[in-house]
Design a protein around this motif. Sequence first.
Motif, short mmCIF file in Angstrom:
data_model
loop_
_atom_site.label_atom_id
_atom_site.label_comp_id
_atom_site.label_asym_id
_atom_site.label_seq_id
_atom_site.Cartn_x
_atom_site.Cartn_y
_atom_site.Cartn_z
N PRO A 317 0.79 -1.24 0.00
CA PRO A 317 0.00 0.00 0.00
C PRO A 317 0.83 1.29 0.00
N TYR A 318 2.12 1.19 0.26
CA TYR A 318 2.97 2.38 0.22
C TYR A 318 3.43 2.72 -1.19
N ILE A 319 3.04 1.93 -2.19
CA ILE A 319 3.35 2.25 -3.58
C ILE A 319 2.21 3.09 -4.15
N VAL A 325 7.45 4.34 -4.48
CA VAL A 325 7.37 3.98 -3.07
C VAL A 325 7.41 5.25 -2.23
N THR A 326 6.52 5.34 -1.27
CA THR A 326 6.45 6.50 -0.38
C THR A 326 7.11 6.19 0.97
N GLU A 327 7.26 7.22 1.79
CA GLU A 327 7.80 7.10 3.15
C GLU A 327 9.21 6.49 3.16
N VAL A 328 10.07 7.00 2.25
CA VAL A 328 11.44 6.53 2.17
C VAL A 328 12.37 7.54 2.84
N PRO A 345 14.00 13.77 6.39
CA PRO A 345 12.91 13.92 5.41
C PRO A 345 12.53 12.58 4.79
N ARG A 346 11.28 12.53 4.32
CA ARG A 346 10.76 11.31 3.69
C ARG A 346 10.49 11.61 2.22
N HIS A 347 11.08 10.82 1.36
CA HIS A 347 10.94 11.02 -0.07
C HIS A 347 9.94 10.04 -0.69
N ILE A 348 9.49 10.39 -1.90
CA ILE A 348 8.61 9.53 -2.70
C ILE A 348 9.38 9.14 -3.96
#
Length: 367
Positions: A317-319, A325-328, A345-348
Motif C-alpha cells: 500500500p505504500y506504492i 514507493v512513499t515514506e522513504v 525527510p521522507r521522499h517519494i
Amino acid sequence: MHKRLFVLLLLFPFQFLFAQNNSLTDFPKGFTPQEVGKRLAYRFLEGKHMLHAGKWISYPETFNWNGALKFGAITKDKKLITSLQDRFEPLFTTEKALLPIMNHVDLNMFGSLPLELYQVTKEKRYLELGLPYADTQWIVPENASAQQKSWAEKGYTWQTRLWIDDMYMITIVQTQAYKVTKDRKYIDRAAKEMVMYLDELQRPNGLFYHAPDVPFYWGRGNGWMAAGMTELLRNLPKDNKDRPRIMKGYLTMMESLKKYQTAGGMWNQLIDEPECWAETSGSAMFTYALITGVKKGWLDKNEYAPVARKAWMALIPYINEKGDVTEVCVGTNKKNDKQYYYDRPRHIGDYHGQAPYLWCTFALLEK
C-alpha cells in the motif's frame, strides 16, 4: 500523509485477512510479485539518473537497476532486459563520465551492476568494466591514510569505515565478482570483513548501531546489514570458516526483527522506538532477508513465513499510483543524535526504497 496512502492504510485491515497464513506464493491481486515487480521495474526505466555528488551513478540507482535486472531475468522479460541494457549503453560512450571513480565504498559498489549485466547477457565488456571495481577495493592507493593502510594490513578493505551501510556496499560487489570468476578470494575476503563488522557493531539484541559512536538502531542501516548477510549466505561456500559466525549473526538479527515488527507489519525508522514512523526501505530490506531465509531453509517456515508475508502485504500500500514507493528515508549520514533520525525527510520514489522492493519480488519468485 498522502491521500491515497491514507486510504490504502485504512483498507489494510481487510487485506490483512489474506495474511493469516504462511504462504509466500499465494497473494491476492495487486500483491503478487509479478505485478509489483513489473510496476517498479518499468517505472525505473522512466526515471532519470540519481547521481552521487552530482557526478556519478549513485549506489541507490545501481541497486534499483540490479533489482530490475534480476526481476527481468527471473520472469524472462526480454523487453525489460533489452531496455535496461539500452539505458546502460551510453555509459560506454556519451555518458562515460558518469562512471563512478574507484575511491570510496559507496562508489566501488557500482561494479555490481555491470557484473549483473554480464551474468544476464554473457557479454564480456560488462565483465571487463565491473571487475576492477571489486579489485580496487583491496588495492591500497598511494594516498591512503594511516588508518586505511592499517585496515589493509589486517586483511580488510582500505575502504572500511565501520558504518553498517558498508556491509551491503562491500559485500555485493565482492560477491558478484566471485559469482562471475569463481575465484574464492572475493567471497572469502567479504566474509572476513562481515565478521569484523558483526563483532564491532551487532548488539546482544541482534540489531546494529549505525556506527560505534552512534548508538541508534536506524532502520535502513540495519536493512543494509540484513541484506548484506543474506547476499553472503546465498553465495558463501559451505566450507568457508566464517559461514557459521555470519549465520549466527543473521539468525540473531531475524529473531529480533520478528520481535520489533509493528502490528501493521512494518518496521520503524528507529527500530526500537514505537513512536517513530514506519519506514519503507528498511522494512523492504528486512522482508527480503526474511523471504530468502525461509525459502533457503535458514529460518523455520512456520515461525517466519507469516512474518515475511505480513511484511510484504504491509509494504504494497505504500506504492502510489505512479509506481513510486512513499515514506522513504533520504540518504543519511551518521550522527550521534536521536532526533536527527526522527526528523529525516521522507521522499517519494527515492531509489533507496524502490530497489529493495524489487529484491523482494525476485526472492518471492525464486524457486
